[in-house]
Write an enzyme that holds these catalytic residues in place. Structure first.
Site, PDB file in Angstrom:
ATOM      1  CE  LYS A  81      41.698  39.579  37.721  1.00  0.00           C
ATOM      2  NZ  LYS A  81      42.368  39.706  39.040  1.00  0.00           N
ATOM      3  CB  SER A 156      44.342  42.989  38.436  1.00  0.00           C
ATOM      4  OG  SER A 156      44.144  41.785  39.155  1.00  0.00           O
ATOM      5  CB  SER A 180      43.690  41.728  42.351  1.00  0.00           C
ATOM      6  OG  SER A 180      44.865  42.373  41.933  1.00  0.00           O
TER       7      SER A 180
END
Ligand SMILES: [Mg+2]
Ligand SMILES: [Zn+2]
Lengths: 483, 491, 103
Positions: A81, A156, A180
């Protein structure tokens, strides 16, 4: 060798590589080709490090069998990420503010991935600074849900979730501040785990809400998630909140006492999701586990608590983006204008909204009513779980009240978006480990179920999740990426 | 004071701790390195970094707190103090807010002619220093821009906050001097105001007689970052006059921050507190609380060195005059010098006399200090012994000391080398002559009555006392001169 | 008891964000919705509840006072938009800006 290497689990790829059945270069090449074919329609990656990945693969191919064995991720492509700092790739946090930022250091987890022989394929998309639940709030482009492209992948960590679900990588790192990792895992039909707060070093994770953030694994199977988790877990001298190594608490092999909190099935849940979870619980019960109704009475305050604590800490963590030492900078004739213009143009609207909210919550005269109050309610939420875990081994509940929504559906009202986090924020507030597993389908969209354990029981949680996984059909790729 | 008000002064002192590495990262704290050469991701405040506290900084802070009579908290926590400024990379300073490391201490000051007085210390907390701004232009106001050097960012500091107990600029000076002396014995800081390792802000307000409100509510002026103790005193003196004038004219004193201009001796307004910062303190989520065991704290207390007040008592008990005691106590290097010398020499006062006159003069002349003085305490002792046993006169010893400083050689060697001794020293020999004349008055009388042999006897006595090393003709002449001199006086 | 535009501008100023006149109504609406929602916490009796500032760990570890190499100056300043003499350059600081070393 299989000519569809990208469909394999990480554990299998590693085994094949160690056994010499396939070269690392072939594995990486196959994943890169698949990625190139499917990502244009999904947008999971912000940066693909093809050359570096191939160079790493070629080096791995020179390793002896023993070396390959010693490195638990040798032969395994991984995505990271893009709020996790990497020295040899850009790190943007999906923000204009860091569009051209190259960090002079690696996050601890990245160092661990390299040391374990993992191949870093690139950086995945997210909501700007991890603030959001849809990956729509990326400053660069949205990511699409591999199951239905007009829907969000969740967020996210939507880029990592979509990349894993679409077979671009078998495993990926995400970060979870209020859900997330787990929510996009649920929306994309994969496994996503948020470890106990402190189990994985946060050094090099771009801070959103420091007391809640935790890095964790995303994968298509529990044993792949466990493989990645065991590489990244452990104390870090650079993170004062990381936990010392303690012996794993003894794991009961089951049958387990499973607590189902009634508050997670009340207002706001999509009844179709509720049905999926009911059926899932029946499978558990049929398998001999004891299902108990229980109450976590302060759950209804969790979102309010979370949306005071997280923005308050975020407003502080994001104050450093001022255009002076790194990142986006607007020219200005005086210092205040430099700050205000840089931050005005560098941050997106959701980030600014949260900075304002958090600044207000900490400002003179409001601290007690907002931040301090929220941290007290946090204690009550923790105590709910303490009481629950005196009676049960695990708490099981839906990961989200709904399935993946359409783009733009939650744009008009941030509060509506925030309420979607209701089932996931509690684990962050209480610091406990939680994992989302595929539980079924609603109209061709995945539904996730969440298992929670008491703090430090990460291994027990993974063991239970793996056993529970066997009760469900194995992962299938979305039709569109199968070719 | 005949004025219609009391002067109320409180001081905030920042002390950089003498650690090798910074408070939350491993960069060096050495002073004077090229700009930004001592920075890393942590002290640059890059995305993703986290702080880890330096154990030595905590030890030094606790040591300071104990020496200043504070109670050290077994539980304290770190907080973020937030404001935007280019020298503060994270836009927050990691500090301690509502649960500081230590509280409730004091410093004793000794105003001349008055009783000793305690100045309270409200709190001592740990925090990280900010970086340094170099302004492009004359002053901040007309600079076209500034350059940021973050070498100092993250250096450990303690902030020592006094109670508003001081009533004059002189008391403030004494407090600072005493504070610095205490800290100097602890070896916790370089304490160089000119390098910024010791900094002081002074809060000054005037309390009209009969004022009933709280001190907190008095309009207070903060004089910031003055670069010497002398200037803190000057700044306060100026500020007291300025505020008194305003009160006399019936003007309102505004709460504000003022700078001090060294060249004019005046303070000037920097920013008014009306638009004060809202620092938005909150507990540092990246750092769990700091816990110190009572046993460890006690061990630090046991490890404290002798501190100024105890040193004062000791020196006075040795008969050293108060004035000299103060000079020694306030200059740790001088005290250490004296201590080393006193170990090998019994006359404590003689050491002090020599140190504070000739040694002091010579080291200043040569740009040395007591710590770096060419002549070491043992060498001084050797010289003093030569005086004590009569080999050198005081006058000669001064010359020998100068030569010792110039050549770095020991006193013995110099005396031998230059053939220096009492014997060629008229002044010294004269003492022996006088002594002999004094004890043999009847022989002198014989000589005066014309007995030439009596002179030979007197010369013999002097030669005996000087172990035969004096020149007989010189002795002869000196005796004659002495006798005729004393005759001239008595006639 | 929602925030007024004036109060929001104050908060924006604290956060060094600049809000334009047309952004303000949307921001005000969003902030006030969230603040109204979180006000439900005020109904709880928290008199005897300690806050959870650190959820799992209750004591900070300390490190040894050991110097490790810093970054080369070029690395430290490489991401900066304006560098002069190895230092980060900022425009003119107005007197009212305040701040300053070791507050
Ligand atoms: Mg301070
Ligand atoms: Zn550093």
């Amino acid at each position: 060798m299989s000519n569809r290497l990208w469909t394999e689990e990480a554990v299998r790829l590693h085994e094949m590589f160690v056994a010499g059945k396939v070269s690392c270069e072939e594995i990486v090449q196959d994943h890169l080709e698949h990625l190139a074919a499917v990502d244009p329609g999904i947008g999971a990656f912000l940066h693909v490090a093809a050359d570096q990945a191939l160079a790493q693969a070629k080096e791995a191919d020179r390793w002896s069998t023993e070396e390959r064995q010693m490195r638990p991720l040798s032969g395994v492509p991984i995505a990271v990420k893009d709020n996790i700092v990497t020295q040899r790739m850009p790190t943007t946090a999906a923000s204009r503010m860091l569009e051209k930022f190259y960090a002079p250091y690696n996050a601890t987890v990245v160092e661990k991935l390299y040391a374990a022989g993992g191949i870093l394929m690139g950086k995945t998309n997210l909501d700007e600074f991890a603030m959001g639940s849809s990956t729509e709030h990326s400053a660069f482009h949205p990511t699409r849900n591999p199951w239905q492209r007009d829907r969000v992948p969740g967020g996210s960590s939507g880029g990592s979730a979509a990349a894993v679900a679409a077979g671009m990588v078998p495993i990926a790192l995400g970060s979870d501040t209020g859900g997330s990792i787990r929510q996009p895992a649920a929306y994309c039909g994969i496994v996503g785990m948020k470890p106990t707060y402190g189990r994985v070093s946060r050094y090099g994770l771009i801070a959103f809400a420091s007391s809640l953030d935790q890095i964790g694994p995303m994968a298509r199977t529990v044993r792949d998630a466990a493989l990645l988790y065991h590489v990244i877990e452990g104390p870090d001298a650079r993170d004062a909140t990381s936990l010392p190594l303690t012996a794993s608490p003894p794991t009961r092999s089951g049958p387990w006492r499973i607590g189902v909190p009634r508050e997670y099935f009340q207002e706001g849940i999509d009844p179709r999701v509720g049905d999926v979870i009911d059926r899932y619980l029946r499978r558990l019960s049929d398998a001999g586990h004891e299902i108990r109704d229980l109450s976590l009475p302060h759950t209804r305050y969790a979102v309010a608590t979370y949306y005071l604590i997280a923005p308050a800490e975020a407003s502080s963590n994001l104050a450093r983006y001022d255009g002076v030492r790194y990142g986006f900078r607007c020219d200005a004739r005086d210092l205040v204008s430099l700050y205000e213009r840089t931050r005005d143009e560098g941050f997106g609207p959701e980030v600014k909204r949260r900075i304002l909210l958090g600044t207000h919550a900490l400002s003179s005269g409001y601290y007690d009513a907002y931040y301090l109050t929220a941290q007290k309610v946090r204690t009550l939420i923790r105590q709910d779980f303490d009481a629950a875990f005196n009676a049960v081994d695990f708490v099981v509940a839906p990961t989200t009240p709904d399935v993946a929504f359409r783009f733009g559906e939650r744009d008009d009202d941030p509060l509506k978006m925030y309420l979607g986090d209701i089932y996931t924020v509690t684990a962050n507030l209480a610091g406990l480990p939680a994992i989302s597993l595929p539980a079924g389908w609603v109209d061709g969209l995945p539904v996730g179920v969440q298992w929670m354990a008491r703090p430090l029981f990460d291994n027990a949680l993974l063991d239970a999740a793996q056993a529970a996984e066997a009760l469900m059909p194995p992962f299938q790729f979305p039709q569109e990426v199968r070719e | 004071m005949s004025e219609a008000f009391d002067v109320i002064i409180g001081l905030e002192v920042h002390v950089e701790l003498k650690t090798a590495s910074k408070l939350f990262c491993c960069c060096s704290t050495a002073f004077g390195a090229p700009p930004n050469s001592q920075t890393c991701p942590v002290c640059l405040g890059l995305p993703g970094v986290l702080p880890v506290p330096n154990s030595e900084a905590i030890r030094l802070a606790v040591r300071s707190a104990l020496a200043l009579n504070c109670q050290v908290r077994p539980f304290s926590k770190f907080d973020r103090k937030q404001y935007f400024y280019p020298d503060l990379p994270k836009a927050y300073q990691i500090s301690q807010y509502d649960q500081p490391l230590a509280e409730f201490g004091w410093v004793t000051i000794h105003p001349s002619g008055e009783e000793a007085k305690r100045v309270g210390i409200r709190r001592i907390h740990l925090e990280e220093d900010a970086g340094k701004l170099n302004h492009l232009g004359q002053r901040l106001g007309d600079a076209v821009g500034s350059l940021v050097d973050l070498n100092r960012a993250g250096v450990p500091l303690i902030e020592i906050v006094s109670e508003p107990d001081m009533r004059s600029a002189e008391e403030a000076r004494l407090y600072l001097t005493e504070l610095r002396a205490v800290l100097s014995y602890l070896d916790v800081s370089d304490l160089r105001m000119e390098e910024g390792s010791l900094r002081c802000d002074a809060n000054v307000s005037l309390r009209p007689h009969g004022y009933q409100g709280s001190l907190e509510e008095l309009p207070r002026v903060e004089i910031k970052n003055v670069n010497s103790i002398r200037n803190v005193q000057r700044g306060i003196e100026y500020e007291v006059v300025r505020q008194a004038d305003m009160l006399k004219r019936g003007e309102r004193i505004v709460r504000e921050t003022r700078g001090f201009d060294d060249s004019t001796g005046r303070t000037y307004s920097q920013r008014s507190k009306e638009e004060a910062h809202d620092y938005r303190y909150f507990p540092e989520p990246d750092l769990p609380p700091l816990r110190l065991s009572p046993e460890w704290i006690e061990a630090q207390r046991t490890a404290l060195p002798l501190l100024p007040d105890a040193i004062r008592r000791d020196l006075r008990s040795r008969g050293i005059p108060d004035k000299d005691v103060e000079v020694l106590v306030l200059d740790r290097e001088a005290y250490e010098y004296w201590k080393d010398a006193a170990q090998a020499f019994s006359d404590d006062r003689l050491i002090v006399n020599w140190m504070l006159s000739d040694v002091s003069r010579l080291i200043h002349l040569r740009g040395e200090t007591f710590a770096t003085a060419t002549v070491r305490p043992a060498q001084l002792v050797e010289l003093l012994k030569l005086i004590q046993e009569g080999t050198l006169s005081g006058r000669m010893a001064k010359d020998v000391l100068e030569a010792m400083f110039e050549t770095g050689q020991d006193a013995q060697a110099l005396v031998k080398q230059k053939g220096l001794s009492q014997i060629t020293d008229e002044e010294a020999l004269m003492q022996v002559v006088n002594q002999v004349l004094e004890t043999h008055r009847h022989v002198v009388a014989d000589y005066l009555s014309g007995k030439e042999k009596a002179l030979a006897y007197l010369v013999g006595q002097v030669m005996k006392l000087t172990r035969g090393q004096a020149k007989p003709d010189l002795v002869n002449r000196l005796i004659k001169e002495a006798i005729s001199g004393s005759q001239a006086v008595s006639s | 008891m929602g925030l007024t535009d004036h109060e929001i501008q104050h908060v924006a100023r604290l956060a060094r964000l600049r809000l334009t006149a047309d952004e303000l109504p949307v921001i005000r609406r969003d902030l006030n919705r969230v603040l109204e929602y979180v006000s439900q916490l005020q109904t709880l009796d928290l008199a005897n509840v300690e806050p959870t500032m650190h959820v799992v760990k209750s004591e900070t570890p300390l490190r040894h006072d050991q110097v490790e190499p810093s970054l080369p100056v070029l690395e430290a300043t490489r991401n900066a938009a304006q560098v002069e003499e190895g230092m980060f350059k900022v425009p003119r600081i107005m007197d009212s800006e305040g701040g300053g070393a070791g507050e």
